[in-house]
Enzyme design. Structure first.
Site, PDB file in Angstrom:
ATOM      1  N   SER A 115    -100.594  60.706  20.063  1.00  0.00           N
ATOM      2  CA  SER A 115     -99.467  61.037  19.198  1.00  0.00           C
ATOM      3  C   SER A 115     -99.808  60.919  17.724  1.00  0.00           C
ATOM      4  CB  SER A 115     -98.277  60.112  19.496  1.00  0.00           C
ATOM      5  OG  SER A 115     -98.619  58.760  19.246  1.00  0.00           O
ATOM      6  N   CYS A 116    -101.056  60.598  17.397  1.00  0.00           N
ATOM      7  CA  CYS A 116    -101.410  60.385  15.991  1.00  0.00           C
ATOM      8  C   CYS A 116    -102.783  60.954  15.708  1.00  0.00           C
ATOM      9  CB  CYS A 116    -101.397  58.889  15.647  1.00  0.00           C
ATOM     10  SG  CYS A 116    -101.883  58.552  13.945  1.00  0.00           S
TER      11      CYS A 116
END
Length: 281
Positions: A115-116
């Site tokens: 997610s990053c």
């Protein structure tokens, strides 16, 4: 690879309790360790598949390469353990002679989650990379009816999403001759939206297409700072998302001359920066 998705027995429930026990398909998510000349550089969580595209795109996004010839070799051989079995979660990259290795401070200190895309950078300054291309000078235009059609065209090619419902997608659309709809030249899916974009950019690098002038990068989620930066690093002048952009993404798009489009849902969209590239049908 068979690790892209796997089956899992679930309990299907309503307010009254269990109503069935069907099989579900889950999107694969595994760590990928990237080594540069045998030295660990980063670990990222990703959906297995198109790993070399992912790594090539990541190196472009990090500003380490801008030409496919700067990558001499990528292979899984460094992941062979004492048993002789190959570990497909370890890839060693060899850069071509004359290609500078990254400064040790650029090494990702922790793994990058799905997610990053900028987690683990060693400093705030390292988050920003300087694009090698002037996307602001790209004089391309995109017809609004063509742009509004891109989310559905991308959705039609999201085969892994159809199976799992759990992955993001990115599609690269390049100009077509004679005013026709843009050509969809590459689609990639991954549990991480930044990974899907890196896979597309890596494909373009390996195909010798950078910078991708006049192109639109369509993504299935929101437009974050990191996605605007990745598009700029590949020379892509238009980023279109089905959801919202962040404030920092809009600031960066305005600064770099990149067109940021959000809430592209097929019938209308919002243009946040450099909307002069978007023209009526």
């Amino acid at each position: 690879m068979g690790r892209v998705a796997r089956r899992w027995r679930v309990q299907r429930m309503t307010a009254r309790g269990v109503v069935g026990a069907p099989e579900d398909q889950l999107a694969g998510e595994e760590p990928l360790e990237v080594r540069l000349h045998g030295t660990p550089f980063t670990v990222t969580m990703r959906t297995p598949g198109d790993d070399f595209d992912l790594i090539a795109g990541f190196l472009v996004s990090e500003g380490l390469v801008r030409d496919g010839e700067q990558i001499a070799r990528m292979d899984y051989r460094s992941g062979i353990g004492a048993t002789g079995e190959r570990d497909y979660n370890v890839v060693d990259v060899r850069l071509a002679p004359g290609t500078p290795l990254p400064d040790p401070s650029a090494q990702r200190n922790v793994y990058t989650s799905s997610s990053c895309g900028v987690c683990g950078t060693a400093s705030i300054e390292a988050v920003r990379t300087v694009p090698p291309y002037d996307v602001g000078a790209d004089r391309c235009t995109v017809r609004l009816d063509h742009l509004l059609a891109l989310p559905d065209r991308l959705r039609d090619r999201q085969l892994l999403f159809d199976r799992t419902g759990g992955v993001h997608a990115a599609g690269l659309f390049t100009p077509a001759d004679g005013g026709q709809e843009p050509d969809l030249v590459c689609v990639r899916e991954d549990v991480g939206r930044h990974n899907a974009v890196d896979k597309v950019i890596g494909w373009a690098l390996r195909e010798g297409r950078l910078p991708v002038k006049g192109a639109v990068l369509q993504v299935s989620g929101r437009a974050s700072f990191e996605l605007v930066q990745k598009a700029a690093m590949a020379g892509i002048p238009v980023l279109s998302a089905v959801s919202a952009p962040s404030a920092l993404a809009v600031d960066l798009g305005e600064e770099l001359g990149l067109t940021v489009v959000g809430f592209n849902r097929g019938t209308q969209l919002n243009s946040y920066t450099h909307g002069h590239r978007l023209v009526p049908a």
